[in-house]
Design an enzyme around this catalytic site. Structure first.
Site, mmCIF file in Angstrom:
data_model
loop_
_atom_site.group_PDB
_atom_site.id
_atom_site.type_symbol
_atom_site.label_atom_id
_atom_site.label_comp_id
_atom_site.label_asym_id
_atom_site.label_seq_id
_atom_site.Cartn_x
_atom_site.Cartn_y
_atom_site.Cartn_z
ATOM 1 N N CYS A 1 0.833 -1.202 0.000
ATOM 2 C CA CYS A 1 0.000 0.000 0.000
ATOM 3 C C CYS A 1 0.876 1.264 0.000
ATOM 4 C CB CYS A 1 -0.900 -0.047 1.237
ATOM 5 S SG CYS A 1 -1.698 1.491 1.653
ATOM 6 N N CYS B 1 0.111 3.898 2.671
ATOM 7 C CA CYS B 1 0.537 3.387 3.980
ATOM 8 C C CYS B 1 2.012 3.727 4.226
ATOM 9 C CB CYS B 1 0.347 1.878 4.068
ATOM 10 S SG CYS B 1 -1.368 1.351 3.916
#
Length: 120
Positions: free
Chosen positions: A40, A43
């Site tokens: 991600c 993230c």
């Protein structure tokens, strides 16, 4: 188990996660859980910010959970997008931020730390 203040605690097993949650609840601390994934991009962007907040707010417990590693934990909290930040106080979800939104992430920490200390 020593108190880990000012750091993000990565939980790699369900037992480790449950132990951290129980310890935080016993201490009456706000827990902020970062549900993340290695693949991600947002993230990875927000991770250093989350670590900075852990240093800035030592009165809260900052946990990191990889949704691919701890699927059961992610399912328990119905996490569907990454990053998702859950705010847990006294074992109950009190707030949620979905996405790498650092201002909202910080304002919720401030809000829930202050409401926690005011009622204590």
């Amino acid at each position: 188990m020593a108190t880990e203040e000012g750091v993000v605690i990565a939980c790699h097993t369900n037992e480790e996660f449950d132990a951290q949650m129980a310890k935080a609840q016993a201490a009456g601390k706000l827990v902020i859980i970062d549900f993340t994934a290695s693949w991600c991009g947002p993230c990875r962007f927000i991770a250093p910010v989350f670590a900075e907040y852990a240093k800035k707010f030592p009165g809260a417990v900052f946990l990191k959970v990889d949704v691919d590693e701890l699927k059961e934990v992610a399912e328990k909290y119905a996490v569907e997008a990454m990053p998702t930040f859950l705010y847990i106080k006294d074992g109950k979800e009190v707030d949620k931020v979905v996405g790498a939104r650092k201002e909202e992430l910080q304002s919720n920490i401030v809000k829930h730390i202050e409401t926690g200390s005011a009622s204590a």
